[in-house]
Write a protein that holds these residues in place. Structure first.
Motif, PDB file in Angstrom:
ATOM      1  N   SER A 301      52.625 -37.772 -59.788  1.00  0.00           N
ATOM      2  CA  SER A 301      53.095 -36.482 -59.303  1.00  0.00           C
ATOM      3  C   SER A 301      52.922 -36.343 -57.795  1.00  0.00           C
ATOM      4  CB  SER A 301      52.339 -35.351 -60.006  1.00  0.00           C
ATOM      5  OG  SER A 301      52.669 -34.099 -59.434  1.00  0.00           O
ATOM      6  N   VAL A 302      53.934 -35.767 -57.150  1.00  0.00           N
ATOM      7  CA  VAL A 302      53.829 -35.505 -55.710  1.00  0.00           C
ATOM      8  C   VAL A 302      53.151 -34.168 -55.454  1.00  0.00           C
ATOM      9  CG1 VAL A 302      55.876 -36.859 -55.153  1.00  0.00           C
ATOM     10  CG2 VAL A 302      56.125 -34.422 -55.655  1.00  0.00           C
ATOM     11  N   PHE A 303      52.993 -33.367 -56.525  1.00  0.00           N
ATOM     12  CA  PHE A 303      52.345 -32.076 -56.385  1.00  0.00           C
ATOM     13  C   PHE A 303      50.882 -32.193 -56.814  1.00  0.00           C
ATOM     14  CE2 PHE A 303      56.773 -31.118 -56.580  1.00  0.00           C
ATOM     15  CZ  PHE A 303      56.932 -30.045 -55.721  1.00  0.00           C
ATOM     16  N   LYS A 304      50.039 -32.636 -55.892  1.00  0.00           N
ATOM     17  CA  LYS A 304      48.613 -32.750 -56.160  1.00  0.00           C
ATOM     18  C   LYS A 304      47.861 -32.591 -54.849  1.00  0.00           C
ATOM     19  CE  LYS A 304      49.252 -37.776 -56.221  1.00  0.00           C
ATOM     20  NZ  LYS A 304      49.173 -38.987 -57.053  1.00  0.00           N
ATOM     21  N   ILE A 305      46.574 -32.274 -54.976  1.00  0.00           N
ATOM     22  CA  ILE A 305      45.753 -32.058 -53.788  1.00  0.00           C
ATOM     23  C   ILE A 305      45.348 -33.399 -53.201  1.00  0.00           C
ATOM     24  CG2 ILE A 305      43.619 -31.090 -52.908  1.00  0.00           C
ATOM     25  CD1 ILE A 305      43.768 -28.986 -55.093  1.00  0.00           C
ATOM     26  N   LYS A 306      45.663 -33.611 -51.922  1.00  0.00           N
ATOM     27  CA  LYS A 306      45.255 -34.817 -51.211  1.00  0.00           C
ATOM     28  C   LYS A 306      44.357 -34.423 -50.045  1.00  0.00           C
ATOM     29  CE  LYS A 306      49.271 -37.694 -52.306  1.00  0.00           C
ATOM     30  NZ  LYS A 306      50.389 -38.503 -51.760  1.00  0.00           N
ATOM     31  N   THR A 307      43.132 -34.952 -50.039  1.00  0.00           N
ATOM     32  CA  THR A 307      42.179 -34.621 -48.977  1.00  0.00           C
ATOM     33  C   THR A 307      42.291 -35.633 -47.846  1.00  0.00           C
ATOM     34  OG1 THR A 307      40.688 -33.761 -50.667  1.00  0.00           O
ATOM     35  CG2 THR A 307      39.770 -34.139 -48.466  1.00  0.00           C
ATOM     36  N   PRO A 308      42.599 -35.185 -46.620  1.00  0.00           N
ATOM     37  CA  PRO A 308      42.703 -36.112 -45.488  1.00  0.00           C
ATOM     38  C   PRO A 308      41.372 -36.809 -45.210  1.00  0.00           C
ATOM     39  CG  PRO A 308      43.640 -33.960 -44.953  1.00  0.00           C
ATOM     40  CD  PRO A 308      42.910 -33.807 -46.252  1.00  0.00           C
ATOM     41  N   THR A 309      41.433 -38.047 -44.682  1.00  0.00           N
ATOM     42  CA  THR A 309      40.227 -38.829 -44.388  1.00  0.00           C
ATOM     43  C   THR A 309      39.318 -38.116 -43.401  1.00  0.00           C
ATOM     44  OG1 THR A 309      41.493 -40.852 -44.778  1.00  0.00           O
ATOM     45  CG2 THR A 309      39.389 -41.075 -43.609  1.00  0.00           C
ATOM     46  N   TRP A 310      39.921 -37.498 -42.361  1.00  0.00           N
ATOM     47  CA  TRP A 310      39.100 -36.828 -41.349  1.00  0.00           C
ATOM     48  C   TRP A 310      38.308 -35.678 -41.962  1.00  0.00           C
ATOM     49  CZ3 TRP A 310      39.593 -31.646 -40.480  1.00  0.00           C
ATOM     50  CH2 TRP A 310      40.780 -31.034 -40.891  1.00  0.00           C
ATOM     51  N   LEU A 311      38.919 -35.007 -42.963  1.00  0.00           N
ATOM     52  CA  LEU A 311      38.221 -33.899 -43.600  1.00  0.00           C
ATOM     53  C   LEU A 311      37.042 -34.404 -44.420  1.00  0.00           C
ATOM     54  CD1 LEU A 311      38.169 -30.866 -44.061  1.00  0.00           C
ATOM     55  CD2 LEU A 311      39.756 -31.186 -45.971  1.00  0.00           C
ATOM     56  N   LYS A 312      37.241 -35.568 -45.078  1.00  0.00           N
ATOM     57  CA  LYS A 312      36.142 -36.157 -45.840  1.00  0.00           C
ATOM     58  C   LYS A 312      34.972 -36.512 -44.915  1.00  0.00           C
ATOM     59  CE  LYS A 312      39.087 -38.182 -49.437  1.00  0.00           C
ATOM     60  NZ  LYS A 312      39.558 -39.426 -50.074  1.00  0.00           N
ATOM     61  N   VAL A 313      35.285 -37.131 -43.745  1.00  0.00           N
ATOM     62  CA  VAL A 313      34.235 -37.525 -42.792  1.00  0.00           C
ATOM     63  C   VAL A 313      33.494 -36.299 -42.290  1.00  0.00           C
ATOM     64  CG1 VAL A 313      33.802 -38.562 -40.534  1.00  0.00           C
ATOM     65  CG2 VAL A 313      35.448 -39.619 -42.105  1.00  0.00           C
ATOM     66  N   VAL A 314      34.264 -35.251 -41.917  1.00  0.00           N
ATOM     67  CA  VAL A 314      33.641 -34.009 -41.422  1.00  0.00           C
ATOM     68  C   VAL A 314      32.752 -33.396 -42.496  1.00  0.00           C
ATOM     69  CG1 VAL A 314      34.113 -31.648 -40.696  1.00  0.00           C
ATOM     70  CG2 VAL A 314      35.444 -33.528 -39.738  1.00  0.00           C
ATOM     71  N   SER A 315      33.223 -33.430 -43.742  1.00  0.00           N
ATOM     72  CA  SER A 315      32.440 -32.852 -44.844  1.00  0.00           C
ATOM     73  C   SER A 315      31.127 -33.611 -45.034  1.00  0.00           C
ATOM     74  CB  SER A 315      33.253 -32.883 -46.140  1.00  0.00           C
ATOM     75  OG  SER A 315      34.435 -32.129 -46.012  1.00  0.00           O
ATOM     76  N   ILE A 316      31.188 -34.944 -44.953  1.00  0.00           N
ATOM     77  CA  ILE A 316      29.976 -35.757 -45.110  1.00  0.00           C
ATOM     78  C   ILE A 316      28.989 -35.477 -43.978  1.00  0.00           C
ATOM     79  CG2 ILE A 316      29.091 -38.120 -45.083  1.00  0.00           C
ATOM     80  CD1 ILE A 316      31.715 -38.941 -46.502  1.00  0.00           C
ATOM     81  N   VAL A 317      29.497 -35.406 -42.737  1.00  0.00           N
ATOM     82  CA  VAL A 317      28.640 -35.141 -41.575  1.00  0.00           C
ATOM     83  C   VAL A 317      27.984 -33.774 -41.697  1.00  0.00           C
ATOM     84  CG1 VAL A 317      28.628 -34.749 -39.081  1.00  0.00           C
ATOM     85  CG2 VAL A 317      29.901 -36.679 -40.032  1.00  0.00           C
TER      86      VAL A 317
END
Length: 357
Positions: A301-317
């Motif tokens: 499906s093209v209708f799904k939530i995709k989390t950008p890599t930069w957001l993942k890094v910021v969230s981890i930090v």
């Protein structure tokens, strides 16, 4: 005096004739296409009050229908004239199309197989008008109900002037054939053929195939659909629609859209309660979504939530920083508690020493 009255009557009559003629020939061109279309009702018209063709046919016989095309501007317009069939769209409306790839198995000899346009392409301009002849040849064998479609008069795009995407406007004149004038909007049969999970237009869907197998329209249909777990009976999806309209001998997919949520695997029951002014239908069908199907559909499906890599890094930090800050505060709090404890003990000793003196 009589001459004045006679003269006034002539003027009034001319004005009335002029208004009537203008209204008849130059109907309002709402889309500014440069032309208007008027059906000329034949003597086989079943209902003269209808603005479309609703004609009586005799097995094997051919009759000629006429459509008048009038130009509303000086410049020429190039037009194509062709027939289309009535089918049911997934949004519960009657659509008209030449495409028969999705034709229902119960539709024998569709309207387009009966229609032949004598001049499929014409050119009108400078406020002229032309009459187009359309031959309708009835099936050789007797048929029940109606055959439904339309005559389309549309612009032929000018490839030289056409740039990018363009919206195609056209005139559609309904065409219904019948061997009698019986009511044709009182279809009584509604079938739930299949239920399955699938990707449709890039979306995660559960599709229920609904069929109207009769040569009549099912009108003003209200539907309530509930999808439940088969074992527990727990409802996991519901949908209500109103005023659906099903073309004769057609089918369509009733859509249950899963949105951004994952489509779960399992065994389910789809219940459908439908009704209009005349009839009620209570339909039900079990179906299964396997683990493999669920995974494939959710992944495709093209209708799904995709989390950008930069957001993942910021969230981890941010998470690490928050944990470090919480650890620092906890350490300081313990340190302050020990200091306060030592201070209280010192005060108690000092107080005791004073009392002994």
């Amino acid at each position: 005096m009589k001459k004045r009255i006679y003269g006034a009557l002539i003027v009034v009559s001319c004005v009335i004739v002029s208004l009537v003629s203008t209204r008849e020939v130059y109907a309002k061109d709402e889309n500014n296409l440069g032309y208007v279309v008027t059906p000329l009702q034949p003597n086989t018209q079943i209902d003269m009050e209808k603005s479309y063709f609703y004609i009586k046919t005799v097995p094997g016989e051919t009759q000629t229908l006429q459509v008048r095309v009038a130009s509303t501007k000086k410049e020429e317009v190039h037009l194509k004239i062709y027939g289309v069939n009535a089918m049911t769209s997934n949004s519960g409306t009657i659509n008209y199309t030449e495409d028969l790839t999705n034709k229902d198995d119960t539709l024998k000899e569709p309207l387009t197989s009966l229609v032949k346009v004598e001049t499929p392409e014409i050119t009108v301009g400078n406020f002229e008008e032309k009459t187009v002849n359309i031959q309708v040849t009835a099936p050789k064998e007797h048929y029940e109900g109606v055959k439904m479609g339309a005559i389309v008069v549309g612009l032929i795009p000018d490839k030289k002037k056409q740039k990018g995407m363009s919206t195609e406007y056209n005139y559609k004149i309904g065409l219904i054939t019948a061997e009698n004038g019986d009511e044709f909007t009182n279809g009584k049969t509604l079938k739930l053929n299949t239920v399955k999970a699938a990707i449709f237009h890039g979306k995660k869907m559960v599709l229920a195939s609904l069929q109207n197998p009769e040569p009549k329209v099912i009108d003003n249909l209200n539907i309530v659909v509930t999808m439940t777990e088969k074992e527990s009976g727990k409802a996991i999806k519901e949908k209500t629609v109103q005023n659906y309209k099903l073309a004769p001998n057609s089918h369509f997919n009733f859509e249950l859209d899963w949105g951004i949520n994952d489509l779960p695997s399992g065994t389910y029951t789809l219940k459908m309660d439908a009704k209009n002014y005349d009839e009620e239908w209570h339909l039900s069908k079990d179906f299964k979504i396997t683990n493999e199907e669920s995974k494939e559909i959710n992944a495709s499906s093209v209708f799904k939530i995709k989390t950008p890599t930069w957001l993942k890094v910021v969230s981890i930090v941010m998470a690490i920083t928050s944990l470090a800050l919480m650890g620092t505060l906890f350490y300081r709090r313990k340190k302050w508690e020990k200091a306060w404890k030592r201070l209280r003990i010192a005060k108690k000793k000092k107080k005791k020493n004073k009392n002994k003196k």
